[in-house]
Design a protein around this motif. Sequence first.
Motif, PDB file in Angstrom:
ATOM      1  N   ASP A 132       3.967   8.710  -5.620  1.00 49.65           N
ATOM      2  CA  ASP A 132       3.641   9.340  -6.896  1.00 49.65           C
ATOM      3  C   ASP A 132       4.473   8.808  -8.062  1.00 49.65           C
ATOM      4  O   ASP A 132       3.991   8.739  -9.194  1.00 49.65           O
ATOM      5  N   ASP A 133       5.717   8.445  -7.805  1.00 49.29           N
ATOM      6  CA  ASP A 133       6.603   7.997  -8.879  1.00 49.29           C
ATOM      7  C   ASP A 133       6.413   6.534  -9.261  1.00 49.29           C
ATOM      8  O   ASP A 133       6.986   6.075 -10.249  1.00 49.29           O
ATOM      9  N   ASP A 143       0.823  -1.210   0.000  1.00 48.75           N
ATOM     10  CA  ASP A 143       0.000   0.000   0.000  1.00 48.75           C
ATOM     11  C   ASP A 143       0.858   1.261   0.000  1.00 48.75           C
ATOM     12  O   ASP A 143       0.590   2.213  -0.735  1.00 48.75           O
ATOM     13  N   VAL A 144       1.910   1.272   0.826  1.00 46.75           N
ATOM     14  CA  VAL A 144       2.798   2.438   0.898  1.00 46.75           C
ATOM     15  C   VAL A 144       3.512   2.641  -0.437  1.00 46.75           C
ATOM     16  O   VAL A 144       3.592   3.763  -0.944  1.00 46.75           O
ATOM     17  N   ILE A 145       4.013   1.564  -1.015  1.00 49.05           N
ATOM     18  CA  ILE A 145       4.729   1.669  -2.286  1.00 49.05           C
ATOM     19  C   ILE A 145       3.794   2.158  -3.392  1.00 49.05           C
ATOM     20  O   ILE A 145       4.136   3.038  -4.180  1.00 49.05           O
ATOM     21  N   GLU A 146       2.575   1.602  -3.456  1.00 47.36           N
ATOM     22  CA  GLU A 146       1.628   1.983  -4.501  1.00 47.36           C
ATOM     23  C   GLU A 146       1.183   3.438  -4.370  1.00 47.36           C
ATOM     24  O   GLU A 146       0.819   4.068  -5.359  1.00 47.36           O
ATOM     25  N   ASP A 147       1.196   3.975  -3.158  1.00 49.23           N
ATOM     26  CA  ASP A 147       0.775   5.360  -2.938  1.00 49.23           C
ATOM     27  C   ASP A 147       1.829   6.386  -3.345  1.00 49.23           C
ATOM     28  O   ASP A 147       1.529   7.575  -3.422  1.00 49.23           O
TER      29      ASP A 147
END
Length: 82
Positions: free
Chosen positions: A69-70, A63-67
């Motif tokens: 922007d890059d 979830d953190v990675i998908e959020d």
Amino acid sequence: AEDVVTGEDGSIEVLSAPSDFEAVKNALEAAGLKPEIAEVTMRAENTIALAGEDAQRMQKLLDVIEDLDDVQDVYHNAELEG
């Protein structure tokens, strides 16, 4: 196509080498089968089953990675349970 996988929901996944993608897609469409999604993507050959606290931690990380922007796509080999 190299493999056909039927999902529990009745979906059908057709797997092919990336170089054969267009030919397989065109053959399916010529047979009257219109794919809901047709794309070349990364797919893990080996998966790791995670359950309980490990699955929750992995889901939080995803979830953190998908959020970010890059980040456009996230690939992993975890099978998350519960």
